[in-house]
Design a protein around this motif. Structure first.
Motif, mmCIF file in Angstrom:
data_model
loop_
_atom_site.group_PDB
_atom_site.id
_atom_site.type_symbol
_atom_site.label_atom_id
_atom_site.label_comp_id
_atom_site.label_asym_id
_atom_site.label_seq_id
_atom_site.Cartn_x
_atom_site.Cartn_y
_atom_site.Cartn_z
ATOM 1 N N LYS A 198 96.571 25.007 59.083
ATOM 2 C CA LYS A 198 97.253 25.980 59.949
ATOM 3 C C LYS A 198 96.422 27.254 60.100
ATOM 4 O O LYS A 198 96.339 27.831 61.173
ATOM 5 N N ALA A 199 95.810 27.682 59.003
ATOM 6 C CA ALA A 199 95.059 28.943 59.009
ATOM 7 C C ALA A 199 93.828 28.875 59.907
ATOM 8 O O ALA A 199 93.512 29.841 60.591
ATOM 9 N N VAL A 200 93.126 27.753 59.907
ATOM 10 C CA VAL A 200 91.876 27.683 60.666
ATOM 11 C C VAL A 200 92.096 27.686 62.176
ATOM 12 O O VAL A 200 91.183 28.014 62.930
ATOM 13 N N VAL A 201 93.303 27.341 62.617
ATOM 14 C CA VAL A 201 93.574 27.347 64.063
ATOM 15 C C VAL A 201 94.329 28.591 64.511
ATOM 16 O O VAL A 201 94.645 28.732 65.684
ATOM 17 N N TYR A 202 94.600 29.517 63.577
ATOM 18 C CA TYR A 202 95.241 30.781 63.934
ATOM 19 C C TYR A 202 94.256 31.556 64.801
ATOM 20 O O TYR A 202 93.161 31.902 64.350
ATOM 21 N N ASP A 203 94.637 31.819 66.063
ATOM 22 C CA ASP A 203 93.658 32.395 66.985
ATOM 23 C C ASP A 203 94.039 33.766 67.545
ATOM 24 O O ASP A 203 93.359 34.279 68.426
ATOM 25 N N GLU A 204 95.083 34.370 67.016
ATOM 26 C CA GLU A 204 95.495 35.680 67.534
ATOM 27 C C GLU A 204 94.571 36.799 67.077
ATOM 28 O O GLU A 204 94.394 37.787 67.777
#
Length: 165
Positions: free
Chosen positions: A83-89
């Motif tokens: 989940k963390a690696v795709v956090y793009d904000e």
């Protein structure tokens, strides 16, 4: 449904979804929660903190003795690290979250339902995050067995007789 409102487990998830670390502190003080509680989709508080960029909550979670950062959710089979690696904000926040999870010993080699590791989900442009995860993978490959062998080798040196013996 009972009239009591949300359980502490549900509040734990809500606090991490909204980065309400004060609420998390209150839940920790009150007790009666499972740090690894999973909702219907299999997400834990750590999944929500990673997905929503809740660094303050995640810092509190990873310091909990019983936390399991390698739990896979039931939908994608993702861990909090996925989940963390795709956090793009906010790329800097995402990097801080990934770094925190790795320091807390989240396993970067875990594959989701699509057989993808967190590294494979990192944007190709994000070299800094790729390097960070690669370093963690290498550290896992070195592993405790290699360290134990080194210690045994040092112990063996003590068994070598000296010229005096």
């Amino acid at each position: 449904m009972s009239d009591e409102g949300a359980s502490n487990n549900e509040l734990l998830l809500a606090a991490c979804k909204n980065d309400q670390d004060d609420m998390l502190d209150d839940i920790f003080k009150e007790g009666g929660y499972d740090i690894n509680f999973q909702d219907g989709a299999g997400n834990t508080a750590a999944h929500y903190a990673a997905k929503h960029g809740a660094l303050n909550c995640l810092e509190k979670l990873v310091n909990h003795d019983d936390i399991d950062l390698d739990i896979k959710n039931t939908v994608e089979g993702d861990t909090p690290l996925h989940k963390a690696v795709v956090y793009d904000e906010d790329p800097e926040l995402a990097l801080a979250i990934v770094e925190l999870l790795l320091e807390a010993e989240a396993d970067p080699r875990v594959q989701n339902r699509n057989q993808l590791t967190p590294l494979q989900l990192v944007s190709p442009q994000n070299q800094e995050m790729k390097d960070l995860i690669n370093s963690a993978v290498v550290a896992y490959q070195v592993g405790d067995d290699d360290l134990a062998d080194e210690e045994n080798y040092e112990d063996d040196e003590d068994d070598i007789p000296s010229d005096d013996e």
